[in-house]
Design a protein around this motif. Structure first.
Motif, PDB file in Angstrom:
ATOM      1  N   LEU A 189       0.816  -1.222   0.000  1.00  0.00           N
ATOM      2  CA  LEU A 189       0.000   0.000   0.000  1.00  0.00           C
ATOM      3  C   LEU A 189       0.846   1.268   0.000  1.00  0.00           C
ATOM      4  CD1 LEU A 189      -2.881  -1.008   2.456  1.00  0.00           C
ATOM      5  CD2 LEU A 189      -2.774  -1.230  -0.030  1.00  0.00           C
ATOM      6  N   ASN A 190       2.169   1.111  -0.234  1.00  0.00           N
ATOM      7  CA  ASN A 190       3.078   2.271  -0.330  1.00  0.00           C
ATOM      8  C   ASN A 190       2.957   3.190   0.882  1.00  0.00           C
ATOM      9  OD1 ASN A 190       1.786   1.905  -3.448  1.00  0.00           O
ATOM     10  ND2 ASN A 190       3.991   1.696  -3.207  1.00  0.00           N
ATOM     11  N   MET A 191       2.894   2.586   2.048  1.00  0.00           N
ATOM     12  CA  MET A 191       2.755   3.375   3.274  1.00  0.00           C
ATOM     13  C   MET A 191       4.117   3.892   3.707  1.00  0.00           C
ATOM     14  SD  MET A 191       0.041   0.837   5.165  1.00  0.00           S
ATOM     15  CE  MET A 191      -0.512   1.940   6.448  1.00  0.00           C
ATOM     16  N   ASP A 192       4.140   5.118   4.172  1.00  0.00           N
ATOM     17  CA  ASP A 192       5.402   5.788   4.478  1.00  0.00           C
ATOM     18  C   ASP A 192       5.798   5.545   5.932  1.00  0.00           C
ATOM     19  OD1 ASP A 192       7.629   7.233   3.960  1.00  0.00           O
ATOM     20  OD2 ASP A 192       6.679   9.200   4.138  1.00  0.00           O
ATOM     21  N   VAL A 193       6.021   4.272   6.265  1.00  0.00           N
ATOM     22  CA  VAL A 193       6.444   3.924   7.627  1.00  0.00           C
ATOM     23  C   VAL A 193       7.370   2.725   7.537  1.00  0.00           C
ATOM     24  CG1 VAL A 193       4.322   2.575   7.953  1.00  0.00           C
ATOM     25  CG2 VAL A 193       5.672   3.208   9.941  1.00  0.00           C
ATOM     26  N   GLU A 194       8.426   2.739   8.324  1.00  0.00           N
ATOM     27  CA  GLU A 194       9.353   1.607   8.385  1.00  0.00           C
ATOM     28  C   GLU A 194       8.905   0.687   9.520  1.00  0.00           C
ATOM     29  OE1 GLU A 194      14.129   0.675   9.037  1.00  0.00           O
ATOM     30  OE2 GLU A 194      13.368   2.718   9.246  1.00  0.00           O
ATOM     31  N   VAL A 195       8.647  -0.573   9.193  1.00  0.00           N
ATOM     32  CA  VAL A 195       8.207  -1.543  10.196  1.00  0.00           C
ATOM     33  C   VAL A 195       9.414  -2.360  10.645  1.00  0.00           C
ATOM     34  CG1 VAL A 195       6.737  -3.529  10.658  1.00  0.00           C
ATOM     35  CG2 VAL A 195       5.876  -1.636   9.264  1.00  0.00           C
ATOM     36  N   ILE A 196       9.740  -2.249  11.916  1.00  0.00           N
ATOM     37  CA  ILE A 196      10.970  -2.838  12.451  1.00  0.00           C
ATOM     38  C   ILE A 196      10.628  -3.982  13.401  1.00  0.00           C
ATOM     39  CG2 ILE A 196      13.010  -2.383  13.891  1.00  0.00           C
ATOM     40  CD1 ILE A 196      12.762   0.582  12.852  1.00  0.00           C
ATOM     41  N   GLY A 197      11.199  -5.153  13.133  1.00  0.00           N
ATOM     42  CA  GLY A 197      11.027  -6.303  14.014  1.00  0.00           C
ATOM     43  C   GLY A 197      12.119  -6.330  15.068  1.00  0.00           C
ATOM     44  N   CYS A 198      11.739  -6.570  16.315  1.00  0.00           N
ATOM     45  CA  CYS A 198      12.695  -6.602  17.422  1.00  0.00           C
ATOM     46  C   CYS A 198      12.721  -7.998  18.039  1.00  0.00           C
ATOM     47  CB  CYS A 198      12.311  -5.569  18.480  1.00  0.00           C
ATOM     48  SG  CYS A 198      12.317  -3.868  17.842  1.00  0.00           S
ATOM     49  N   PRO A 199      13.895  -8.430  18.547  1.00  0.00           N
ATOM     50  CA  PRO A 199      14.060  -9.813  19.001  1.00  0.00           C
ATOM     51  C   PRO A 199      13.093 -10.207  20.116  1.00  0.00           C
ATOM     52  CG  PRO A 199      16.188  -8.698  18.848  1.00  0.00           C
ATOM     53  CD  PRO A 199      15.138  -7.651  18.660  1.00  0.00           C
ATOM     54  N   ILE A 200      12.793 -11.511  20.160  1.00  0.00           N
ATOM     55  CA  ILE A 200      11.963 -12.088  21.220  1.00  0.00           C
ATOM     56  C   ILE A 200      12.664 -11.896  22.561  1.00  0.00           C
ATOM     57  CG2 ILE A 200      11.025 -14.259  22.145  1.00  0.00           C
ATOM     58  CD1 ILE A 200      10.859 -15.255  19.226  1.00  0.00           C
ATOM     59  N   VAL A 201      11.900 -11.500  23.565  1.00  0.00           N
ATOM     60  CA  VAL A 201      12.424 -11.395  24.933  1.00  0.00           C
ATOM     61  C   VAL A 201      11.908 -12.595  25.712  1.00  0.00           C
ATOM     62  CG1 VAL A 201      12.497 -10.002  27.040  1.00  0.00           C
ATOM     63  CG2 VAL A 201      12.505  -8.879  24.800  1.00  0.00           C
ATOM     64  N   ARG A 202      12.822 -13.286  26.390  1.00  0.00           N
ATOM     65  CA  ARG A 202      12.470 -14.503  27.119  1.00  0.00           C
ATOM     66  C   ARG A 202      12.776 -14.373  28.606  1.00  0.00           C
ATOM     67  NH1 ARG A 202      11.494 -18.631  23.625  1.00  0.00           N
ATOM     68  NH2 ARG A 202      12.115 -18.251  21.447  1.00  0.00           N
TER      69      ARG A 202
END
Length: 279
Positions: A163-176
């Motif tokens: 959808l050409n959305m102007d946002v960077e989606v950042i994945g962050c590591p699992i916290v255990r």
């Protein structure tokens, strides 16, 4: 600062944009834990302004799921946000997000047909619709999601790209936890005995990783060993899926390669838990 209306949140976002300030966004359903805190810290590091939303989204819950009993504690959540230096907490009501007559939904196809999507009909349509709305309201430059919900992360990244959305989606590591249990708001449901059995997920995943490192590339053999480990725990009621998938398409692999994702969904007692590991 607590913000309850779409109008106010949009006005704040517009002002920050005018001032040239970057906005980092952490969407949550509340009952915050260290996993959420890690996302807030990433946002604080990368952006001028950090917004956390707290909204238990009714349209991503199916029939007989845990919408009504999903844990909620606004006062506790606000204190955590304050302690972490979050600038704004967006806390809209259901009526504010879905006013009378609401009838527009966003759906990502294909990626949502497998893993959790195969068992939770309409779940990801609810997720992508609410995240789209939240992005439009908060106008973030960057948004942060935990990799524990790996399929959700990939679905949202696909939506943003398509959808050409102007946002960077950042994945962050699992916290255990120290014993390996992946943090989740739903862990609150577990009794002491059930929590012990919940460790079966991470133990099976770590064993699978070891098998690959020792040279095993047959997914059936790895999955079979994982199933043995998980079902050996007394409070495990159902193994919904154990799959080894491509990290981008989420399609099952015929031969395991480095970078693949091993994902599991298991009912421990009445609580559905998910976890994953990257090879």
């Amino acid at each position: 600062m607590l913000v309850r209306t779409v109008k106010e949140m949009k006005s704040l976002a517009r002002n920050f944009k005018r001032e040239g300030k970057s906005i980092g966004f952490v969407p949550t359903m509340g009952y915050l834990h260290e996993g959420h805190i890690s996302l807030m810290r990433c946002s604080k590091k990368d952006n001028d302004i950090t917004v956390v939303s707290i909204f238990v989204n009714p349209i991503q819950f199916g029939e007989n799921e845990d919408l009504d009993r999903y844990p909620r504690d606004l006062e506790r959540d606000l204190q955590i946000c304050k302690d972490e230096g979050v600038d704004f907490v967006f806390y809209p009501s259901v009526d504010e997000m879905y006013p009378e007559g609401f009838s527009t939904y966003v759906e990502v196809e294909d990626l949502t047909d497998r893993l959790c999507g195969a068992f939770r009909s309409g779940h990801f349509r609810g997720v992508t619709t609410v995240v789209n709305k939240l992005f439009n309201i908060v106008q973030p430059d960057r948004a942060y999601f935990g990799e524990k919900d790996y399929q959700q992360l990939k679905v949202i990244q696909r939506m943003v790209k398509d959808l050409n959305m102007d946002v960077e989606v950042i994945g962050c590591p699992i916290v255990r936890e120290k014993d390996g249990l992946a943090l989740s708001s739903r862990n609150k449901y577990l009794s002491e005995r059930e929590r012990e059995s919940a460790l079966s997920l991470s133990k099976a995943l770590f064993e699978a990783k070891k098998m690959f490192e020792k040279g095993e590339k047959n997914p059936e053999k790895i999955i079979s060993e994982m199933k043995k480990i998980i079902t050996s725990y007394p409070e495990v009621k159902e193994v919904q899926y154990i799959e080894i998938v491509d990290p981008e398409t989420l399609k099952p692999k015929k031969e395991v390669e480095r970078g693949d994702i091993i994902a599991v969904a298991v009912f421990v007692g009445n609580t559905r838990l998910i976890d994953n590991i990257k090879i």
